[in-house]
Design an enzyme around this catalytic site. Structure first.
Site, mmCIF file in Angstrom:
data_model
loop_
_atom_site.group_PDB
_atom_site.id
_atom_site.type_symbol
_atom_site.label_atom_id
_atom_site.label_comp_id
_atom_site.label_asym_id
_atom_site.label_seq_id
_atom_site.Cartn_x
_atom_site.Cartn_y
_atom_site.Cartn_z
ATOM 1 N N SER A 158 5.445 3.751 14.092
ATOM 2 C CA SER A 158 6.109 5.291 14.284
ATOM 3 C C SER A 158 6.674 5.626 15.577
ATOM 4 O O SER A 158 7.526 4.873 15.767
ATOM 5 C CB SER A 158 5.096 6.243 13.583
ATOM 6 O OG SER A 158 5.490 7.704 13.593
ATOM 7 N N ASP A 252 8.602 7.865 2.708
ATOM 8 C CA ASP A 252 8.314 8.228 4.274
ATOM 9 C C ASP A 252 9.802 8.665 4.735
ATOM 10 O O ASP A 252 10.944 7.876 4.473
ATOM 11 C CB ASP A 252 8.018 6.799 4.976
ATOM 12 C CG ASP A 252 8.063 6.984 6.438
ATOM 13 O OD1 ASP A 252 8.192 8.316 6.945
ATOM 14 O OD2 ASP A 252 7.503 6.126 7.198
ATOM 15 N N HIS A 282 4.066 7.326 4.953
ATOM 16 C CA HIS A 282 3.759 7.079 6.461
ATOM 17 C C HIS A 282 2.518 7.061 6.828
ATOM 18 O O HIS A 282 1.532 7.862 6.406
ATOM 19 C CB HIS A 282 4.707 8.251 7.151
ATOM 20 C CG HIS A 282 4.798 7.928 8.667
ATOM 21 N ND1 HIS A 282 5.886 7.271 9.086
ATOM 22 C CD2 HIS A 282 4.090 8.403 9.794
ATOM 23 C CE1 HIS A 282 5.681 7.346 10.393
ATOM 24 N NE2 HIS A 282 4.618 7.729 10.792
#
Length: 311
Positions: A158, A252, A282
């Protein structure tokens, strides 16, 4: 394919709690609750050979880190410098302890998890500066950790994937040489205007609103979203970067920008692997108690790093 049933059940429970959006929660409370979120869906921590917290005395000042030696560590093992996710705003080495243990064992590498400074107190490029400083320290002092600094990679998820990609861009011109980079659902572009932002921007844990707030915290009112060290997808040239693996999740909002980065790397003749995990959202890499895909993704990462680092 549909969202995996355990992940849908998790989302249903979160919706029942009616929690406010991230940008409406007190930042300190958000940070305090990060560990509970990281624990959700995670198996017990894997044993490794050793774990040690220490400070890296970098040229930019001391940077806290946690070092993991894999269960089957040999002499002069390769090194992976890991940057945690959390929107540049929260989380840290503690929330990513289980992931880093699994990565060390899967890759056979010493994993150094970096506690970079967080936004909005420390905006871009301060977190990236910490990450780059940690990489330079490992290149110069990795042998102090019983590692081989000539076999050095970066990895992150991320926001940490963003920092990994940006640090690799910086290292391309400033050094040190990197042998590989591993990017797990990375944030690549501040624009947030992809199709996956439209289709997955609400109702799948990480929202488009969350990402807009994260970017605002990271860049601040005077930040430049076009700076390639902030938005690696904006780099005019992605050539001469190390071999790369990109992991994405079907549900995501960051899916499309990660996959576009992989396509552009391939077009720049960078060896690249792209793996989309359908039915996932995610953060699924840390949810190994709920979905087998978490272990499959970790196995992909481990195999890639072993191949390119000789672990």
């Amino acid at each position: 394919m549909p969202l995996a049933a355990p992940l849908q059940a998790f989302l249903d429970e979160a919706a029942r709690l009616e929690l406010p959006p991230l940008d409406e929660q007190p930042l300190e409370l958000l940070r305090l609750s990060a560990q509970a979120f990281a624990d959700a869906g995670a198996k017990p921590a894997q044993p490794v050979a050793a774990v040690k917290d220490r400070h890296l005395d970098t040229d930019g000042g001391p940077v806290p880190a946690r070092v993991y030696w894999p269960a089957a560590a040999g002499d002069a093992a390769p090194i992976v410098c890991y940057f945690h996710g959390g929107g540049w705003v929260f989380m840290g080495v503690e929330t990513h302890d289980r992931v880093c243990r699994r990565l060390a064992n899967a890759s056979g590498a010493i994993v150094v998890s970096v506690e970079y400074r967080l936004a909005p107190e420390h905006r871009f490029p301060a977190p990236l500066d910490d990450c780059s400083a940690a990489i330079r320290w490992l290149a110069d002092h990795g042998a102090e950790l019983w590692g081989d600094p000539t076999r050095l990679a970066v990895a992150g998820d991320s926001a940490g994937g963003n920092l990994s990609a940006a640090a690799a861009l910086r290292a391309r011109t400033e050094g040190p040489p990197l042998a590989a980079q591993a990017l797990v659902y990375p944030a690549c572009d501040a624009a947030g205007d992809t199709a996956s932002y439209e289709t997955n921007g609400e109702g799948f844990l990480l929202t488009a609103r969350d990402m807009r707030w994260f970017w605002e915290c990271y860049l601040g009112p005077g930040g430049d979203p076009d700076d390639p060290y902030a938005s690696p997808l904006r780099a005019a040239d992605l050539g001469r970067l190390p071999p790369t693996i990109v992991i994405t999740a079907e549900y995501d909002p960051l899916r499309d920008e990660g996959e576009e980065l992989a396509r552009r790397l391939d077009g720049a003749d960078v060896p690249v692997e792209l793996h989309r995990f359908d039915g996932m959202l995610h953060g699924f890499l840390g949810m190994d108690a709920w979905v087998p895909e978490a272990d499959s993704a970790m196995a992909r990462l481990g195999s890639f790093l072993r191949r390119h680092l000789g672990g």
